[in-house]
Write an enzyme that holds these catalytic residues in place. Structure first.
Site, PDB file in Angstrom:
ATOM      1  N   GLU A   1      -5.265  -8.695  -0.154  1.00  0.00           N
ATOM      2  CA  GLU A   1      -6.072  -8.276   0.992  1.00  0.00           C
ATOM      3  C   GLU A   1      -7.516  -8.148   0.520  1.00  0.00           C
ATOM      4  OE1 GLU A   1      -4.779  -5.022   3.466  1.00  0.00           O
ATOM      5  OE2 GLU A   1      -2.655  -5.503   3.177  1.00  0.00           O
TER       6      GLU A   1
ATOM      7  N   GLU B   1       0.830  -1.213   0.000  1.00  0.00           N
ATOM      8  CA  GLU B   1       0.000   0.000   0.000  1.00  0.00           C
ATOM      9  C   GLU B   1       0.863   1.262   0.000  1.00  0.00           C
ATOM     10  OE1 GLU B   1      -3.169  -0.029   2.879  1.00  0.00           O
ATOM     11  OE2 GLU B   1      -4.070  -1.836   2.032  1.00  0.00           O
TER      12      GLU B   1
END
Length: 496
Positions: free
Chosen positions: A299, A177
């Site tokens: 995720e 991220e």
């Protein structure tokens, strides 16, 4: 209420892409009670353990044949410095987990303990490296420490710490991220950093590691375009993160107390990932028509408000039949995109978000989501089969989703498995199935359902939501009629 009427065509003579078993992967971050308590209790704990890793969690996960485990994050990965987690545990420096709860961690669970856990689980390791706050040298030396058999500084340090032979490292994430908690980077800046860091993620001593680049959140197609254009030729996978949130980020909604409208909205938002995968894949196809680079959904899952009275930074939530339906719908979509989706890691394995396992000290239970993984593991590594479903809509407030969805596969032994969901919480569904191709003459099934939408397992009632034998189907030659209960998930196995 009268049953819904749906129809289905299963073409067993036309197998498609292989459903990569890594689609059934898992994610364990240093977050709340996932690693500490959920997986690691320490060798001196009264909780039964093997070298500090709790036995009941390992046994439960082994029953799922989990293929891969992502670690140590998540956002935690880009503040984790691996050298703090090696050597004698009593001498390891403590750290503050600034992302998740501000708790102090003792670093007792590090590289050696993680590989021990993967060995006990029988799964492949997937480590995420620190790009946000780490250095190229730090990443290079971690790779050497883990995978080199040379007479070199890092390999010798590993030997000093008790591991003579290098480990086999299957997957390595170059950051996490990085558009957000991993450094708030622009896509072009991260792409350049990926190329730089990735240069030093080398294949050493016969180990071949697949390099996963930080990909987009949700529908950020600009990120995917930049990464594929600049760095697509150097990566083996591009990650994608998407969480199902019922409400808004500031008020996501309760895990166990919700209305039917919230049930419907949760399932509808889950299905949004279909368009995202389609559009991200189309961008990837332009730069990678051979589909060498996998889309890694590392995720995914539901994200509800934390349970009342718990640390808001620990992301602890209960897990109901609604979450189980979300898991099944995601698997249907991942199977449909099996030509591009090569891995998916649910967030997270224990005690965090849409967990497989919940613990309370020495007590442990498995969740309804765990049961979906258990029922659907028959699809791991099998060939996806074309399934066409004609379903009435399940509609609330002007929004409709298909009431019935399905996926099917054929394994290497020739057995065909058909999994179905009835998303309508009020009406059963009669599904008329037309079978073509080699489908075994005998069938048996399992069903997961409950009386209430919010049914869930507790430490007092650990078996409130469990699969049962399913016999509500009738076959006549190539025609099969299935009666699915309301709010249910079923799997049928066809064998000769």
């Amino acid at each position: 209420m009268s049953p819904l009427a749906a129809s289905l065509t299963l073409s067993a003579e036309a197998p498609g892409a292989t459903i990569n078993r890594n689609i059934y992967g898992h994610f364990a971050e240093h977050l709340g009670r996932c690693v500490y308590e959920g997986l690691w209790v320490g060798e001196d704990s009264p909780i039964p353990n093997t070298r500090g890793i709790r036995n009941d969690s390992v046994a439960a996960l082994r029953r799922l044949a989990i293929p891969v485990l992502r670690w140590p994050g998540g956002c935690f990965a880009d503040e984790y410095h691996w050298r703090d987690g090696i050597g004698p545990r009593a001498l390891r420096p403590k750290m503050i987990n600034t992302h998740w709860g501000g708790v102090v961690e003792n670093n007792h669970f590090g590289t050696h303990e993680y590989f021990d856990l993967c060995g006990q689980l029988g799964c492949e390791p997937y480590i995420c490296g620190n790009v946000g706050s780490g250095t190229v040298r730090e990443m290079q030396e971690w790779i050497e420490y883990m995978t080199s058999d040379a007479d070199s500084p890092m390999a010798n340090l590993r030997r000093k710490n008790g591991r003579e032979k290098p480990w086999k490292l299957a997957y390595f994430g170059v950051g996490n991220e990085n558009w957000g908690c991993g450094g708030n980077m622009r896509p072009e800046f991260y792409a350049d950093n990926f190329l730089r860091y990735n240069t030093y993620v080398r294949n050493l001593s016969g180990n071949k590691v697949a390099r996963i680049a930080c990909g987009p959140a949700n529908a950020d197609y600009v990120w995917t375009e930049a990464l594929m254009q600049i760095a697509g030729g150097q990566m083996d996978g591009l990650s994608h993160h998407y969480y199902t949130v019922t409400g808004e980020w500031a008020k996501k909604g309760r895990a166990t107390e919700f209305t039917e409208a919230e049930w419907h909205n949760t399932l509808r938002r889950t299905l949004d990932i279909d368009e995202m995968i389609t559009r991200h894949s189309a961008i990837m196809d332009r730069y990678d028509p051979a589909r060498r680079v996998g889309l890694v959904v590392d995720e995914w899952g539901t994200w509800h408000d934390v349970e009342p009275g718990t640390n808001p930074g620990f992301l602890y939530q209960q897990n109901t039949l609604r979450d189980a339906v979300v898991a099944a719908l995601n698997f249907h979509l991942f199977h449909r995109h099996a030509a591009r989706v090569t891995m998916a890691n649910i967030a997270q394995t224990v005690n965090v978000l849409q967990a497989m396992i919940l613990t309370d000290g020495a007590k442990m239970i498995v969740t309804p989501t765990y049961r979906v993984f258990e029922m659907y593991q028959v699809h791991q590594g099998a060939a996806a089969l074309p399934v066409e479903v004609q379903s009435p809509g399940y509609e609330i407030d002007g929004h409709a989703i298909p009431a019935v969805s399905a996926t099917a596969s054929r394994n290497s032994a020739g057995a065909v498995h058909l999994s179905l969901v009835n998303a309508d919480p009020n009406r059963s569904a009669t599904v008329a199935c037309a079978l073509s191709g080699p489908v075994g003459a005998r069938a048996h099934g399992r069903i997961l359902t409950a009386r209430a939408m919010n049914a869930h397992n507790t430490f007092e009632r650990p078996d409130a939501v469990v699969p049962a034998d399913f016999t509500a189907f009738e076959r006549r030659g190539r025609d099969l009629t299935i009666t699915l209960p309301a709010k249910s998930i079923g799997t049928l196995a066809f064998i000769d």
